[in-house]
Write an enzyme that holds these catalytic residues in place. Structure first.
Site, PDB file in Angstrom:
ATOM      1  N   SER A 285       0.796  -1.224   0.000  1.00 34.61           N
ATOM      2  CA  SER A 285       0.000   0.000   0.000  1.00 34.61           C
ATOM      3  C   SER A 285       0.831   1.278   0.000  1.00 34.61           C
ATOM      4  O   SER A 285       0.308   2.354  -0.259  1.00 34.61           O
ATOM      5  CB  SER A 285      -0.955   0.019   1.203  1.00 34.61           C
ATOM      6  OG  SER A 285      -0.260   0.278   2.391  1.00 34.61           O
TER       7      SER A 285
ATOM      8  N   LYS B 125       1.473   4.587   7.246  1.00 33.08           N
ATOM      9  CA  LYS B 125       0.643   5.338   6.310  1.00 33.08           C
ATOM     10  C   LYS B 125       1.022   6.814   6.371  1.00 33.08           C
ATOM     11  O   LYS B 125       1.726   7.265   7.267  1.00 33.08           O
ATOM     12  CB  LYS B 125      -0.846   5.193   6.663  1.00 33.08           C
ATOM     13  CG  LYS B 125      -1.430   3.810   6.462  1.00 33.08           C
ATOM     14  CD  LYS B 125      -1.544   3.461   4.996  1.00 33.08           C
ATOM     15  CE  LYS B 125      -2.276   2.133   4.801  1.00 33.08           C
ATOM     16  NZ  LYS B 125      -1.538   0.993   5.335  1.00 33.08           N
TER      17      LYS B 125
END
Length: 208
Positions: free
Chosen positions: A126, A164
């Site tokens: 991701s 993230k």
């Protein structure tokens, strides 16, 4: 006193043998180990003697004494630091954050300065558009806060962990991936605990 590449290689070999065996090898053993002639070994010993980094007890003695550690080698050793690898962390669906060490890694302190740095292993894709790939190690600076847009390691609900990009909203925290096939997720403030800011990436080629 700067050594050539061949002289440096031979000096390192002598140091290793002195540590392992307590004595330097014979000309024959050194020649066999290094894949060169005995005459080449004798020449290297003479060159190191002239540069005053080793000393023999007599012209034909096997006993060699290391006179000094080379500045170049000491500089390299001074630059090395060991960072703990703290479990595995997800860059995709969050996974349980392991608290124990999962080994350690040696890095150059001039490349990775800072105090109490730690590494986390990435599992997932991701964050690939930010150059953080599956299997990589991210180097983190411990921190319990984040600025908008920073890439951070966070704990979700005290159990799961992920890497993230961080964004702060009015009543939520948004964690954004760097891969268009993944979606951003918003969490209430109480669900997120920042663990550290990502300051570098150590590429893993094991799975490439």
């Amino acid at each position: 006193m700067k050594l050539t590449r061949k002289q440096q290689h031979f000096f390192d070999y002598l140091e290793k043998k002195l540590v392992e065996c307590g004595q330097t090898p014979s000309l024959r053993d050194a020649a066999d180990d290094l894949g060169v002639s005995r005459n080449a070994v004798a020449q290297l010993i003479g060159q190191l003697e002239r540069k005053k980094v080793i000393e023999r007890e007599g012209r034909y003695s096997r006993s060699i004494r290391i006179l000094q550690q080379l500045p170049e080698k000491q500089d390299r050793e001074d630059r090395v630091r060991e960072l703990p690898v703290v479990g595995q962390i997800t860059a995709g669906l969050p996974m349980y954050a392991q608290q124990e060490w999962d080994g350690s890694i040696l890095v150059d302190r001039t490349v990775f300065p800072g105090n109490n740095l730690f590494c986390l292993r990435i599992c997932g894709k991701s964050m690939q558009d930010a150059g953080i790939l599956d299997g990589d190690l991210v180097v983190c600076e411990p921190r319990q806060y984040a600025e908008n847009g920073e890439i951070v390691a966070v704990l979700i609900q005290g159990e799961e962990a992920t890497v993230k990009r961080f964004f702060l909203g009015e009543d939520y925290i948004e964690l954004r991936p760097e891969n268009k096939t993944f979606s951003a997720v918003r969490y209430p403030f109480s669900d997120i605990l920042v663990q550290g800011k990502v300051t570098g990436v150590i590429r893993s080629y094991a799975s490439r």
